[in-house]
Design a protein around this motif. Structure first.
Motif, mmCIF file in Angstrom:
data_model
loop_
_atom_site.group_PDB
_atom_site.id
_atom_site.type_symbol
_atom_site.label_atom_id
_atom_site.label_comp_id
_atom_site.label_asym_id
_atom_site.label_seq_id
_atom_site.Cartn_x
_atom_site.Cartn_y
_atom_site.Cartn_z
ATOM 1 N N SER D 8 0.837 -1.200 0.000
ATOM 2 C CA SER D 8 0.000 0.000 0.000
ATOM 3 C C SER D 8 0.869 1.246 0.000
ATOM 4 O O SER D 8 2.039 1.215 0.366
ATOM 5 C CB SER D 8 -0.869 0.039 1.266
ATOM 6 N N GLN D 9 0.257 2.370 -0.381
ATOM 7 C CA GLN D 9 0.913 3.668 -0.228
ATOM 8 C C GLN D 9 0.589 4.185 1.164
ATOM 9 O O GLN D 9 -0.576 4.161 1.589
ATOM 10 C CB GLN D 9 0.394 4.653 -1.281
ATOM 11 N N ASP D 12 -2.281 6.676 1.620
ATOM 12 C CA ASP D 12 -3.641 6.131 1.489
ATOM 13 C C ASP D 12 -4.143 5.515 2.787
ATOM 14 O O ASP D 12 -5.297 5.689 3.176
ATOM 15 C CB ASP D 12 -3.683 5.044 0.397
ATOM 16 N N GLU D 15 -4.978 7.819 6.099
ATOM 17 C CA GLU D 15 -6.194 8.649 6.127
ATOM 18 C C GLU D 15 -7.232 8.212 7.143
ATOM 19 O O GLU D 15 -7.883 9.038 7.787
ATOM 20 C CB GLU D 15 -6.847 8.633 4.732
ATOM 21 N N CYS D 281 3.941 -1.095 3.575
ATOM 22 C CA CYS D 281 4.251 0.053 2.708
ATOM 23 C C CYS D 281 5.754 0.085 2.467
ATOM 24 O O CYS D 281 6.532 -0.289 3.346
ATOM 25 C CB CYS D 281 3.914 1.370 3.387
#
Lengths: 286, 286, 286, 286
Positions: D8-9, D12, D15, D281
């Motif tokens: 994942s980033q 993102d 959040e 990440c």
């Protein structure tokens, strides 16, 4: 990390050693049957005059039964006298160290033959009389079958909380393969659990402990009196038993990739464990 | 719990065994000097034709130096040929298993004699050249002195993160006594720490591993060819090394209370550990 | 060794603490029933305005069932809302961390309420479909009963060899007393065995882990907003759970000698473990 | 084995969480300096109103010194009040549990500030007077520097053989990176060695133990009174500390591949350990 091994052909490396010790499961056969080429390899070794022994962490079967089983799968010329089981080293210990009393055991009736063979009386853990614990001269972990884990492990723990007797473990393997993908708890796991909750140390047999190697060497010495560990190649599929024990005993060691250690992870497992075989081969058939 | 032992006189129990193995520190001598009566006991055993060996977890001194030290304290008739050190079993392993390369070691220059005696080149960990790690054929933990723990343990760990070579531990003792009340970390502690942080398994020598017992038996067999473990009484002061190892090897075992195991806590330690000697004696002098 | 404790009367030491946490088995009751004087002690503490919680390593029963059981034995005024079980901390974890999927468990149907209470579906290990392992969102060790050890532990191990899901252990106790002399394996033993053979780390609940202490403190904080660990006396019978955990969490700790730790061995166990309670009392009734 | 994660980033996944806890070394910076993009990420998180805390297994520096160090590397806006060190949880324990006496420590003079900050007197292990051991109220492992391993570990062991006092370990990390390829023994290794040879259990601080998470949550609760673990994302580079502890505490967890866990071995390490992050990440900068 710098890697120290290349893949060898078994036939090439076996040449240099007059004595060869083989693990059984994962080396001679696996869940599919005999390893392809194993019979031919054994024939060739016999013809070239090698001394052969099979060393197996197993107290479920006698050497004679182990020989029958190999014959059933197609390897017909390994006599019981060339098979060393961890049960046999356990029997040897019981002979030497337990002079009287019954030996209470976890295992099948077949495995209890190793107690009876030592001239002692065997009694399943489930039949021990808590009013007569002074009859018990030793406790033995023999096999992962033949008893009810729900009941008998607790019985064993409560016996050992009351009795100060030697405890022997006939096989320190933790798991054994039941199919290509599945495993089951072996005797060593159950013994380790009991050691842990009791805070005690049991006497343990089976590779990597070196008694089986010594029994193998003593057996070869009847024909080859000057044999020493440096003459022997130990061939196994498991780093923590065959290779660690073989290295410690001073033998050359060959890891085969036909059993517990898979080709795709062999290098990583060797690096991670620090247990370094002298040779790595695809199988004894290649 | 039911107790299985009574206190015996050493002279009485020794009679039944043609071969006697002694641990050294805590059995023949301790921090005060020779155990009272030890010289007379050894004389008596010699005169009655017993085969004697001393088995010591020590790679700091050669057998010859160990013999000199016992003579200095007053026990003058134990020749170097009757002393088996864990250093000697380590040397034996290096001879069998390390064919080339330097052996990087933690220990004193004296302890490095066990490497040199195996026909190999010894190099202190602190002098290893990180640009030439392919020269290193093995790593050895020999002694707890002779190096700087602040620096050299980290060096060793970083060498082993880069190199896949056999690692041997010449003595698995965790602590050793320095005075009546004080202890110091022994080689085994430092090796265990390295094993733990690296997640590896090293090859270990010294009681309770059975190589020293085998080397002792092989040595006796030169004079008494039929000797077997059941002929031998192992005398030691430590349950986890002398007694556990002796029991596992199938020898009779006698715990003496003149060293690590104190009279007031012996019963409790035996119960708690589950390591059960065949005999318990105050000392070899009584 | 210098001893740091004397025997105190529970009533004397309780005075200084506005909040008291009790372990249940061995502290409030044991195999004979309620500890003599326990009811009177609890009444007196209530009347003097103490905040009371019971913290029990148990996922076999809900807090309501645990309250009923204490009432059955004669301790009638401990409401379910004052009982914190290790099952409740496990349920809390499942709520927070397992968003979907079935939770496969070892334990009784009653213990599975902790899964259902988290809004998840519970499935016994024995009913897991190996063709649909992607349905499994977590695996839970809840209780030592309700399954067949001979079969279900192997199933669990083979599931975990195929599935990468969180594994939770609702109770890390190794043994529990079944009579005055006998014990049985508790959930923590079975979980530890599985961790060991798989080489993995599970997420563990129950003392000495501090989640239960935190849940107890959070519960008290509803009535006493400024409460901090220093306000709390943790009363337990087991050094490795109640006292180690209580010390780590920063609470005062009192060891009672009415359960696991016996008067005759308390001092030795404290010395040997290095786990040092602030107080030692015969029982909460004295 | 079925894999449960995708890459994942960081932006993102952050959040969804109002609170974010970061490990420091390997996450915010590494041996090369700040992680690329880390400053921009922190700015963005601040602007969107996230609550941020840094949780570091470190007792060598105070929070103020840790903040200065981050500022020196270029991350200027993390105040000391947002940094939780394992030293701070250790100080908290000493305040709650050690009422009098000197605290003997292994570590630098700087690390001893955590003892002095608890209102207690700090004394280096090397300065302890063996004639006045009753002055010692506790022993603390603070840092791997500031003492002589050759001498002071033996002193500490001999002190603990004579004294029954609480022993605290301010950081359970085993190794720390010193360059891209090299590591050094951290405090946790030395403490574990002492625990092992003494057979005792020390009180341990630092992730994965949950006290630091609780201290972080308590600190956030001053501004966000209803905060619960489910609101928090724990971001770390180490499975056995950040991720295991975060999972156990009930927080969401994100593993970043900019430190201890390398991209090429992440999947294998997750499988092998069974410690499963909710997210993976590349780094917090991506």
């Amino acid at each position: 990390m710098r890697s120290k091994y290349t893949i060898s052909q078994f036939a090439d490396i076996a040449e240099a050693y007059p004595v060869i010790f083989f693990d059984s499961y994962g080396v001679l056969r696996n869940h599919r049957g005999l390893i392809p080429g194993a019979v031919e390899t054994m024939d060739r070794l016999r013809k070239s005059g090698k001394h052969i022994r099979v060393l197996t962490n197993n107290a479920a079967r006698s050497p004679a039964m182990a020989a029958e089983r190999l014959a059933y799968y197609g390897m017909k010329d390994i006599p019981a006298s060339e098979i060393i089981t961890s049960g046999a080293t356990t029997r040897h210990f019981l002979e030497q160290k337990v002079k009287h009393g019954k030996v209470a055991y976890l295992g099948t009736a077949t495995s209890a033959e190793y107690i009876i063979g030592a001239g002692l009386e065997a009694i399943p853990i489930s039949e021990v009389d808590f009013e007569r614990l002074d009859e018990i001269g030793a406790v033995a972990f023999l096999d992962d079958e033949g008893y009810d884990m729900n009941v008998d492990i607790n019985l064993l723990i409560n016996i050992l909380r009351r009795c100060q007797v030697p405890v022997v473990v006939a096989n320190t393997d933790l798991l054994y393969p039941t199919t290509a993908n599945d495993v089951a708890l072996a005797t060593g796991s159950v013994a380790r659990l009991a050691e842990y909750v009791l805070g005690r140390k049991f006497v343990k047999f089976g590779k990597p402990a070196t008694q089986m190697f010594q029994m193998g060497l003593d057996s070869v010495a009847l024909d080859m009196p000057e044999v020493c560990p440096g003459d022997i190649l130990m061939v196994g599929d498991t780093l923590h038993t065959d290779i660690l024990g073989g290295n410690t005993y001073g033998m050359a060691t060959a890891l085969v990739l036909s059993g517990n250690t898979r080709p795709e992870s062999a290098e990583l497992e060797i690096e991670a464990s620090g247990i370094i075989p002298d040779y790595v081969c695809p199988s004894i058939g290649q």
